[in-house]
Design a protein around this motif. Structure first.
Motif, PDB file in Angstrom:
ATOM      1  N   ALA A  30       0.850  -1.199   0.000  1.00 52.09           N
ATOM      2  CA  ALA A  30       0.000   0.000   0.000  1.00 52.09           C
ATOM      3  C   ALA A  30       0.881   1.242   0.000  1.00 52.09           C
ATOM      4  CB  ALA A  30      -0.901  -0.023   1.234  1.00 52.09           C
ATOM      5  N   ARG A  31       0.317   2.331  -0.466  1.00 58.71           N
ATOM      6  CA  ARG A  31       1.049   3.597  -0.495  1.00 58.71           C
ATOM      7  C   ARG A  31       0.190   4.716   0.073  1.00 58.71           C
ATOM      8  NH1 ARG A  31       5.954   3.868  -3.186  1.00 58.71           N
ATOM      9  NH2 ARG A  31       6.408   2.050  -4.421  1.00 58.71           N
ATOM     10  N   GLU A  32       0.883   5.611   0.763  1.00 62.76           N
ATOM     11  CA  GLU A  32       0.284   6.878   1.189  1.00 62.76           C
ATOM     12  C   GLU A  32       1.113   7.960   0.528  1.00 62.76           C
ATOM     13  OE1 GLU A  32       0.134   7.286   5.426  1.00 62.76           O
ATOM     14  OE2 GLU A  32      -1.319   5.660   5.637  1.00 62.76           O
ATOM     15  N   GLY A  33       0.608   8.500  -0.548  1.00 58.95           N
ATOM     16  CA  GLY A  33       1.399   9.441  -1.324  1.00 58.95           C
ATOM     17  C   GLY A  33       2.572   8.699  -1.938  1.00 58.95           C
ATOM     18  N   CYS A  34       3.777   9.179  -1.663  1.00 54.18           N
ATOM     19  CA  CYS A  34       4.963   8.512  -2.213  1.00 54.18           C
ATOM     20  C   CYS A  34       5.595   7.535  -1.217  1.00 54.18           C
ATOM     21  CB  CYS A  34       5.981   9.551  -2.683  1.00 54.18           C
ATOM     22  SG  CYS A  34       6.598  10.602  -1.363  1.00 54.18           S
ATOM     23  N   TYR A  35       4.966   7.333  -0.063  1.00 51.35           N
ATOM     24  CA  TYR A  35       5.508   6.437   0.961  1.00 51.35           C
ATOM     25  C   TYR A  35       4.875   5.052   0.890  1.00 51.35           C
ATOM     26  CZ  TYR A  35       7.428  10.629   3.090  1.00 51.35           C
ATOM     27  OH  TYR A  35       8.122  11.787   3.313  1.00 51.35           O
ATOM     28  N   ARG A  36       5.696   4.038   1.029  1.00 49.90           N
ATOM     29  CA  ARG A  36       5.193   2.675   1.144  1.00 49.90           C
ATOM     30  C   ARG A  36       4.680   2.481   2.569  1.00 49.90           C
ATOM     31  NH1 ARG A  36      10.247   2.404  -1.394  1.00 49.90           N
ATOM     32  NH2 ARG A  36      10.289   1.335  -3.387  1.00 49.90           N
ATOM     33  N   VAL A  37       3.581   1.759   2.705  1.00 49.31           N
ATOM     34  CA  VAL A  37       3.016   1.469   4.024  1.00 49.31           C
ATOM     35  C   VAL A  37       2.883  -0.048   4.143  1.00 49.31           C
ATOM     36  CG1 VAL A  37       1.100   1.817   5.606  1.00 49.31           C
ATOM     37  CG2 VAL A  37       1.767   3.651   4.039  1.00 49.31           C
ATOM     38  N   TYR A  38       3.595  -0.593   5.111  1.00 51.37           N
ATOM     39  CA  TYR A  38       3.641  -2.038   5.305  1.00 51.37           C
ATOM     40  C   TYR A  38       2.739  -2.432   6.466  1.00 51.37           C
ATOM     41  CZ  TYR A  38       7.791  -1.445   2.430  1.00 51.37           C
ATOM     42  OH  TYR A  38       8.649  -1.121   1.419  1.00 51.37           O
ATOM     43  N   ASP A  39       2.239  -3.667   6.402  1.00 52.66           N
ATOM     44  CA  ASP A  39       1.370  -4.154   7.472  1.00 52.66           C
ATOM     45  C   ASP A  39       2.021  -5.344   8.182  1.00 52.66           C
ATOM     46  OD1 ASP A  39       0.960  -6.384   5.796  1.00 52.66           O
ATOM     47  OD2 ASP A  39      -0.965  -5.627   5.073  1.00 52.66           O
ATOM     48  N   ALA A  40       1.306  -5.908   9.142  1.00 46.35           N
ATOM     49  CA  ALA A  40       1.831  -7.018   9.940  1.00 46.35           C
ATOM     50  C   ALA A  40       2.143  -8.238   9.081  1.00 46.35           C
ATOM     51  CB  ALA A  40       0.848  -7.385  11.045  1.00 46.35           C
ATOM     52  N   ALA A  41       1.359  -8.474   8.036  1.00 48.00           N
ATOM     53  CA  ALA A  41       1.609  -9.618   7.152  1.00 48.00           C
ATOM     54  C   ALA A  41       2.945  -9.453   6.431  1.00 48.00           C
ATOM     55  CB  ALA A  41       0.473  -9.769   6.152  1.00 48.00           C
ATOM     56  N   GLN A  42       3.264  -8.243   6.034  1.00 52.01           N
ATOM     57  CA  GLN A  42       4.536  -8.016   5.357  1.00 52.01           C
ATOM     58  C   GLN A  42       5.710  -8.090   6.332  1.00 52.01           C
ATOM     59  OE1 GLN A  42       2.712  -4.697   3.711  1.00 52.01           O
ATOM     60  NE2 GLN A  42       2.289  -5.693   1.748  1.00 52.01           N
ATOM     61  N   LEU A  43       5.490  -7.701   7.569  1.00 53.94           N
ATOM     62  CA  LEU A  43       6.513  -7.895   8.595  1.00 53.94           C
ATOM     63  C   LEU A  43       6.806  -9.386   8.745  1.00 53.94           C
ATOM     64  CD1 LEU A  43       8.369  -7.129  10.960  1.00 53.94           C
ATOM     65  CD2 LEU A  43       6.316  -7.049  12.411  1.00 53.94           C
TER      66      LEU A  43
END
Length: 125
Positions: A30-43
């Motif tokens: 997922a992205r917020e603007g130009c930032y990647r946003v990772y979740d617990a599954a990706q951790l």
């Protein structure tokens, strides 16, 4: 969480995380603007990747084993890969034991030369 937090929690570097993403090992990010946003599954996925690397798996091997959806690994394929890796390790252990034995034999021959044994010759030389 942003990449810095994911790196801190997983122990992976941001550069490694970007590589995992580039190789498709983390699925859709997922992205917020130009930032990647990772979740617990990706951790969890990064932790799995790091554990697999410690066990001797390459990223290419992981990409094949994880299949098209890294969030839903092909557990059967992963188990098969682990068993294949175990066989490789056992073969390498046998090879190293043989090498250690041969080094011991040559070392004994050389030690005999140092102690003045007559007709000192090293096998295979």
């Amino acid at each position: 969480m942003y990449i810095g937090e994911l790196a801190r929690r997983s122990g992976a570097t941001p550069k490694a995380i970007r590589l995992y993403e580039q190789l498709g090992l983390l699925g859709q990010i997922a992205r917020e603007g130009c930032y990647r946003v990772y979740d617990a599954a990706q951790l969890q996925q990064v932790q799995l990747i790091r554990q697999a690397q410690r066990l001797g798996f390459s990223l290419a091997e992981l990409a094949q084993a994880l299949g098209s959806d890294p969030a839903q690994p092909d557990w059967r394929t992963l188990l098969d890969r682990i068993e294949a890796k175990r066989h490789e390790v056992l073969a390498e252990i046998a090879r190293l034991r043989q090498l250690e034995h041969e080094l011991g034999v040559v070392g004994e021959e050389i030690a005999g030369c140092l102690h003045g044994q007559p007709a000192c010759e090293i096998d295979g030389a």
